[in-house]
Design a protein around this motif. Structure first.
Motif, PDB file in Angstrom:
ATOM      1  N   LEU A   1      12.442  -6.024   0.338  1.00 16.71           N
ATOM      2  CA  LEU A   1      12.748  -4.607   0.426  1.00 16.71           C
ATOM      3  C   LEU A   1      13.416  -4.194  -0.873  1.00 16.71           C
ATOM      4  O   LEU A   1      14.482  -4.705  -1.222  1.00 16.71           O
ATOM      5  CB  LEU A   1      13.676  -4.332   1.612  1.00 16.71           C
ATOM      6  CG  LEU A   1      14.053  -2.878   1.850  1.00 16.71           C
ATOM      7  CD1 LEU A   1      12.824  -2.057   2.230  1.00 16.71           C
ATOM      8  CD2 LEU A   1      15.120  -2.781   2.934  1.00 16.71           C
ATOM      9  N   LEU A   2      12.780  -3.283  -1.596  1.00 16.94           N
ATOM     10  CA  LEU A   2      13.341  -2.757  -2.841  1.00 16.94           C
ATOM     11  C   LEU A   2      14.190  -1.543  -2.491  1.00 16.94           C
ATOM     12  O   LEU A   2      13.728  -0.624  -1.798  1.00 16.94           O
ATOM     13  CB  LEU A   2      12.230  -2.351  -3.802  1.00 16.94           C
ATOM     14  CG  LEU A   2      11.240  -3.447  -4.195  1.00 16.94           C
ATOM     15  CD1 LEU A   2      10.164  -2.879  -5.113  1.00 16.94           C
ATOM     16  CD2 LEU A   2      11.943  -4.617  -4.852  1.00 16.94           C
ATOM     17  N   THR A   3      15.433  -1.553  -2.964  1.00 11.48           N
ATOM     18  CA  THR A   3      16.397  -0.510  -2.608  1.00 11.48           C
ATOM     19  C   THR A   3      17.194  -0.102  -3.842  1.00 11.48           C
ATOM     20  O   THR A   3      17.010  -0.637  -4.920  1.00 11.48           O
ATOM     21  CB  THR A   3      17.383  -1.026  -1.539  1.00 11.48           C
ATOM     22  OG1 THR A   3      18.167  -2.091  -2.102  1.00 11.48           O
ATOM     23  CG2 THR A   3      16.671  -1.498  -0.286  1.00 11.48           C
ATOM     24  N   ARG A   4      18.104   0.836  -3.603  1.00 12.61           N
ATOM     25  CA  ARG A   4      19.126   1.201  -4.588  1.00 12.61           C
ATOM     26  C   ARG A   4      20.363   1.635  -3.823  1.00 12.61           C
ATOM     27  O   ARG A   4      20.247   2.134  -2.702  1.00 12.61           O
ATOM     28  CB  ARG A   4      18.642   2.268  -5.555  1.00 12.61           C
ATOM     29  CG  ARG A   4      18.752   3.656  -5.098  1.00 12.61           C
ATOM     30  CD  ARG A   4      18.540   4.732  -6.174  1.00 12.61           C
ATOM     31  NE  ARG A   4      17.238   4.675  -6.787  1.00 12.61           N
ATOM     32  CZ  ARG A   4      17.012   4.261  -8.045  1.00 12.61           C
ATOM     33  NH1 ARG A   4      17.994   3.882  -8.808  1.00 12.61           N
ATOM     34  NH2 ARG A   4      15.802   4.245  -8.536  1.00 12.61           N
TER      35      ARG A   4
ATOM     36  N   VAL B   1      16.783  -2.210  -7.268  1.00 16.58           N
ATOM     37  CA  VAL B   1      15.985  -1.922  -8.468  1.00 16.58           C
ATOM     38  C   VAL B   1      16.852  -1.605  -9.682  1.00 16.58           C
ATOM     39  O   VAL B   1      16.388  -1.731 -10.816  1.00 16.58           O
ATOM     40  CB  VAL B   1      14.957  -0.785  -8.247  1.00 16.58           C
ATOM     41  CG1 VAL B   1      13.941  -1.168  -7.196  1.00 16.58           C
ATOM     42  CG2 VAL B   1      15.622   0.530  -7.932  1.00 16.58           C
ATOM     43  N   GLU B   2      18.095  -1.226  -9.456  1.00 20.50           N
ATOM     44  CA  GLU B   2      18.979  -0.929 -10.588  1.00 20.50           C
ATOM     45  C   GLU B   2      19.359  -2.180 -11.365  1.00 20.50           C
ATOM     46  O   GLU B   2      19.916  -2.085 -12.454  1.00 20.50           O
ATOM     47  CB  GLU B   2      20.220  -0.178 -10.110  1.00 20.50           C
ATOM     48  CG  GLU B   2      19.890   1.235  -9.646  1.00 20.50           C
ATOM     49  CD  GLU B   2      21.111   2.034  -9.246  1.00 20.50           C
ATOM     50  OE1 GLU B   2      22.244   1.508  -9.314  1.00 20.50           O
ATOM     51  OE2 GLU B   2      20.934   3.206  -8.868  1.00 20.50           O
ATOM     52  N   THR B   3      19.059  -3.362 -10.820  1.00 20.52           N
ATOM     53  CA  THR B   3      19.347  -4.605 -11.531  1.00 20.52           C
ATOM     54  C   THR B   3      18.161  -5.083 -12.359  1.00 20.52           C
ATOM     55  O   THR B   3      18.248  -6.111 -13.017  1.00 20.52           O
ATOM     56  CB  THR B   3      19.734  -5.729 -10.546  1.00 20.52           C
ATOM     57  OG1 THR B   3      18.614  -6.031  -9.709  1.00 20.52           O
ATOM     58  CG2 THR B   3      20.919  -5.329  -9.684  1.00 20.52           C
TER      59      THR B   3
ATOM     60  N   GLU C   1       9.155   1.299 -12.530  1.00 13.66           N
ATOM     61  CA  GLU C   1       7.953   1.367 -11.699  1.00 13.66           C
ATOM     62  C   GLU C   1       8.163   2.173 -10.420  1.00 13.66           C
ATOM     63  O   GLU C   1       7.313   2.966 -10.028  1.00 13.66           O
ATOM     64  CB  GLU C   1       7.478  -0.031 -11.327  1.00 13.66           C
ATOM     65  CG  GLU C   1       6.196  -0.010 -10.515  1.00 13.66           C
ATOM     66  CD  GLU C   1       5.585  -1.380 -10.311  1.00 13.66           C
ATOM     67  OE1 GLU C   1       4.670  -1.470  -9.486  1.00 13.66           O
ATOM     68  OE2 GLU C   1       6.014  -2.353 -10.968  1.00 13.66           O
ATOM     69  N   TYR C   2       9.301   1.978  -9.749  1.00 13.65           N
ATOM     70  CA  TYR C   2       9.490   2.587  -8.442  1.00 13.65           C
ATOM     71  C   TYR C   2      10.379   3.825  -8.448  1.00 13.65           C
ATOM     72  O   TYR C   2      10.294   4.628  -7.513  1.00 13.65           O
ATOM     73  CB  TYR C   2      10.017   1.545  -7.452  1.00 13.65           C
ATOM     74  CG  TYR C   2       9.003   0.468  -7.211  1.00 13.65           C
ATOM     75  CD1 TYR C   2       7.877   0.712  -6.443  1.00 13.65           C
ATOM     76  CD2 TYR C   2       9.129  -0.792  -7.793  1.00 13.65           C
ATOM     77  CE1 TYR C   2       6.914  -0.258  -6.240  1.00 13.65           C
ATOM     78  CE2 TYR C   2       8.175  -1.772  -7.589  1.00 13.65           C
ATOM     79  CZ  TYR C   2       7.071  -1.499  -6.815  1.00 13.65           C
ATOM     80  OH  TYR C   2       6.122  -2.465  -6.630  1.00 13.65           O
ATOM     81  N   GLY C   3      11.219   3.994  -9.470  1.00 17.36           N
ATOM     82  CA  GLY C   3      12.042   5.191  -9.605  1.00 17.36           C
ATOM     83  C   GLY C   3      12.704   5.615  -8.314  1.00 17.36           C
ATOM     84  O   GLY C   3      13.462   4.868  -7.709  1.00 17.36           O
TER      85      GLY C   3
ATOM     86  N   HIS D   1       3.467  -2.846   0.540  1.00 18.98           N
ATOM     87  CA  HIS D   1       3.010  -2.629   1.909  1.00 18.98           C
ATOM     88  C   HIS D   1       3.295  -1.196   2.347  1.00 18.98           C
ATOM     89  O   HIS D   1       2.611  -0.664   3.213  1.00 18.98           O
ATOM     90  CB  HIS D   1       3.687  -3.617   2.859  1.00 18.98           C
ATOM     91  CG  HIS D   1       3.123  -3.620   4.227  1.00 18.98           C
ATOM     92  ND1 HIS D   1       3.618  -2.808   5.233  1.00 18.98           N
ATOM     93  CD2 HIS D   1       2.099  -4.316   4.770  1.00 18.98           C
ATOM     94  CE1 HIS D   1       2.913  -3.023   6.344  1.00 18.98           C
ATOM     95  NE2 HIS D   1       1.993  -3.932   6.082  1.00 18.98           N
ATOM     96  N   GLY D   2       4.295  -0.583   1.766  1.00 18.66           N
ATOM     97  CA  GLY D   2       4.635   0.791   2.106  1.00 18.66           C
ATOM     98  C   GLY D   2       5.884   1.237   1.384  1.00 18.66           C
ATOM     99  O   GLY D   2       6.544   0.440   0.716  1.00 18.66           O
TER     100      GLY D   2
END
Length: 83
Positions: free
Chosen positions: A6-9, A38-40, A47-49, A62-63
């Protein structure tokens, strides 16, 4: 790294909701998941902003914005990230 990521911020309210959903999926399947801020990672942030959270299954997107739990459970059982 786990099959599920899970990509988060920090400060992302949708990310908090997604973490709860990922915990339910993990509990149902026994499949662990990792969280990546993602900030790391400049490449991930570029890519994901603001299109977060993003769910990765086996390294493929996946979503995003919300965890589609039933679809994710189905795809985990199938062994892949098919749509």
């Amino acid at each position: 790294m786990s099959r599920l990521v899970l990509l988060t911020r920090p400060g992302c309210h949708l990310c908090d909701v997604a973490k709860e959903a990922m915990a339910r999926v993990s509990e149902a399947t026994g499949e662990p998941w990792d969280e990546v801020d993602v900030e790391t990672d400049l490449e991930l942030e570029t890519e994901y902003g603001d299109r977060l959270p993003v769910i990765l299954l086996d390294g493929r997107e996946h979503g995003y914005w919300r965890v589609e739990e039933e679809r994710l459970l189905r795809d985990l059982r199938r062994g892949g990230s098919a749509r």
